[in-house]
Design a protein around this motif. Sequence first.
Motif, short mmCIF file in Angstrom:
data_model
loop_
_atom_site.label_atom_id
_atom_site.label_comp_id
_atom_site.label_asym_id
_atom_site.label_seq_id
_atom_site.Cartn_x
_atom_site.Cartn_y
_atom_site.Cartn_z
N LYS A 1 64.44 -99.89 60.24
CA LYS A 1 65.41 -100.99 60.74
C LYS A 1 65.83 -101.74 59.56
N SER A 2 66.90 -102.41 59.48
CA SER A 2 67.33 -103.09 58.25
C SER A 2 66.44 -104.05 57.71
N ASP A 3 65.42 -104.71 58.43
CA ASP A 3 64.51 -105.59 58.17
C ASP A 3 62.92 -105.16 57.95
N PHE A 4 62.90 -103.99 58.61
CA PHE A 4 61.41 -103.43 58.50
C PHE A 4 61.57 -101.94 58.56
N GLN A 5 60.58 -101.22 57.84
CA GLN A 5 60.48 -99.80 57.94
C GLN A 5 58.98 -99.52 58.06
N GLY A 6 58.55 -98.16 58.85
CA GLY A 6 57.24 -97.86 58.85
C GLY A 6 56.94 -96.39 59.22
N LYS A 7 55.61 -95.88 58.90
CA LYS A 7 55.05 -94.77 59.24
C LYS A 7 54.05 -94.69 60.17
N LEU B 1 41.19 -105.79 46.55
CA LEU B 1 40.39 -105.77 47.58
C LEU B 1 40.09 -104.24 47.70
N ASP B 2 39.01 -103.73 48.31
CA ASP B 2 38.54 -102.38 48.49
C ASP B 2 39.57 -102.12 49.49
N GLY B 3 40.08 -100.74 49.22
CA GLY B 3 41.18 -100.23 50.19
C GLY B 3 42.67 -100.40 49.64
N PHE B 4 42.96 -101.09 48.41
CA PHE B 4 44.06 -101.70 48.22
C PHE B 4 45.09 -100.36 47.89
N ASN B 5 46.23 -100.24 48.49
CA ASN B 5 47.02 -99.07 48.13
C ASN B 5 48.56 -99.59 48.34
N TRP B 6 49.04 -100.12 47.41
CA TRP B 6 50.59 -100.47 47.28
C TRP B 6 51.45 -98.88 47.38
N ARG B 7 51.99 -98.66 48.72
CA ARG B 7 52.62 -97.67 48.94
C ARG B 7 54.05 -97.87 49.22
N ILE B 8 54.82 -98.59 48.37
CA ILE B 8 56.15 -98.86 48.72
C ILE B 8 56.96 -97.80 48.48
N GLY B 9 56.63 -96.86 47.61
CA GLY B 9 57.29 -95.51 47.31
C GLY B 9 57.20 -94.77 48.62
N ASP B 10 56.43 -94.75 49.46
CA ASP B 10 56.41 -94.15 50.85
C ASP B 10 57.44 -94.69 51.86
N LYS B 11 57.86 -95.93 51.65
CA LYS B 11 58.53 -96.55 52.66
C LYS B 11 59.92 -95.62 52.83
N PRO B 12 60.03 -95.15 54.39
CA PRO B 12 61.16 -94.43 54.67
C PRO B 12 62.58 -95.04 54.54
N THR B 13 63.43 -94.33 54.26
CA THR B 13 65.02 -94.61 54.20
C THR B 13 65.50 -94.36 55.37
N ARG B 14 66.91 -94.90 55.61
CA ARG B 14 67.57 -94.62 56.93
C ARG B 14 67.94 -93.06 56.86
N GLY B 15 68.11 -92.59 55.48
CA GLY B 15 68.63 -91.12 55.61
C GLY B 15 67.58 -90.29 55.92
N LYS B 16 66.10 -90.38 55.48
CA LYS B 16 65.21 -89.75 55.74
C LYS B 16 64.71 -89.87 57.17
N THR B 17 64.81 -91.01 57.76
CA THR B 17 64.47 -91.12 59.26
C THR B 17 65.57 -90.34 60.14
N MET B 18 66.67 -90.08 59.57
CA MET B 18 67.83 -89.43 60.20
C MET B 18 67.86 -87.84 59.94
N TRP B 19 66.81 -87.31 59.13
CA TRP B 19 66.57 -85.86 58.57
C TRP B 19 67.60 -85.62 57.78
N LEU B 20 68.32 -86.63 56.98
CA LEU B 20 69.31 -86.48 56.01
C LEU B 20 68.86 -86.07 54.59
N GLU B 21 67.68 -86.51 54.28
CA GLU B 21 67.23 -86.18 52.93
C GLU B 21 65.85 -85.45 53.20
#
Length: 517
Positions: free
Chosen positions: A341-347, A497-517
């Motif tokens: 969505k324009s203001d949030f993404q997820g997996k 903190l234990d378990g910290f993992n900044w994964r901004i690179g995994d954030k889906p794009t609109r194209g990937k969510t639509m199977w275009l990438e």
Amino acid sequence: MFIKDNMYKLAFLVFLLSSLSAVAQRVSAPAQSAPGEDLVEIIKSDELEIINENGVDSRRVINGIFKHKGAFLHSNLAIQNINTNVIEAYGNVKIVQGDTVTVTGDTLFYYGNTRMAIVSGRKTVLKDQKRTLTTRKIEYDMAAGIANYRQPGRTVDEENILTSQEGFYNTATKEFTYYKKVKLVNKKYTLTTDTLLYNSLTKWSDFFGKTKIVNKDGTVLGTKGRYNTETTQSSFSTRTTVDNETYTLTADSLAVDGKTNNGQGKGNVVIVAKKDNTVLNGDEGYYWKDAGFSKIFGHAYVRNVVSNDTLFIRADTLYSYENQRDSTRKLVGNKNVFIYKSDFQGKCDSITYNTADSVIRFFQKPILWSNDYYQMEADTITAFLVNNEINRMLLRGKAFVITEDTLVKQYNQVKGRTINAYFEAKNALKQVLVDGNGESVYYAIDDKQKMIGLNRVICGKMNLQFEENQVRRIAFIGKPDGQLIPPTKIKPQERQLDGFNWRIGDKPTRGKTMWLE
């Protein structure tokens, strides 16, 4: 004297036999000109005139009946060419073939050697036991049992009325072939197409060219397929659309049950729910109209448009359940879910979205991003939308919230058993409430926007207030255990903190969510 009289009698007898022989030769000559062919037989007439002109023998028959190969030909006037075995007939023309086929008209040309009949008139009619074909001219191959017309025609049976510009009818197999401006009408539906092959025994219609089927429940648009006029089942082998008041289903190939309006599509499937602007896409899909249920898989994703913003959900398999009482919808995604969505993404592994209460639930280790500054993880996450924007997120089980502090270029972190995160306009993080096993790492900033140090705190419950991506105020409920580490003494391992993992690179794009990438 006796001998002389006998000679006269003998001469007269020879003359008489010679004359009869000449007449017989003229009458039997046509049979010799068409060897192996049966001459059309006259079995009744009011008047019969034998004519010989220019070596052509013919018969002029008034109110006659002819018989040929088991068929009977009627007319007011007929001219039979003995040499060619051709009949020209006029007035009240009728052909009766067995007890199945009757053809009537004004004019008939019948070619006895080939058994081809051409009937024309203001109203030319071919009838069999169950249907009637009406046109201006019919060419009927009586040997093959095939009739055709090249002028607008109309076929009527107990269930259907079919019109076209041209057509063929096989009286033996009961198969019709219609061309140009074909229209099939019955009580249940109307079908229009360019070319139609219709078997009146099996009730299957095969059509080619731009085709439209309309019934009380909707419309089908395609270019090649089959339709059963009795069961109302249809199948289409080119891109086709089913359209009714609640949805449209489009696919490269399609099968539809006309009685239930249930559909199955394959190849670039698009299902559009009209009432709530929901669109499902995939390689293969099913729709059950009465249940308001859709299933789609293979490059599956859904688009739901609310308040001029679009929510995209991608999954291996997507399900859509329509609440027909209030037109709300529940969407379910299973396995390898991406959300954009324009203001949030997820997996996550699975997801549900209910348009009735604007609640999205993420299951099995979901991870969400809001803009580029917030990352949230937990065993399950529930997002509550208000006016199509995130109002609150509830994180349960191993909840972990990371925010990027753009001032110090570091990350504030909060973790705990349960976390409630509240947002304000434009999805800016406003407040984080931690309940159970709370831990936090955040950077303290003074009034001059300079970093004071790094706070590390352990406390059962916490209340953190955010402003412009920075922690402005924090309250601890219970007995906190924490320390403020000066900037010069912060060790790298203390920043996380234990378990910290900044994964901004995994954030889906609109194209990937639509199977275009």
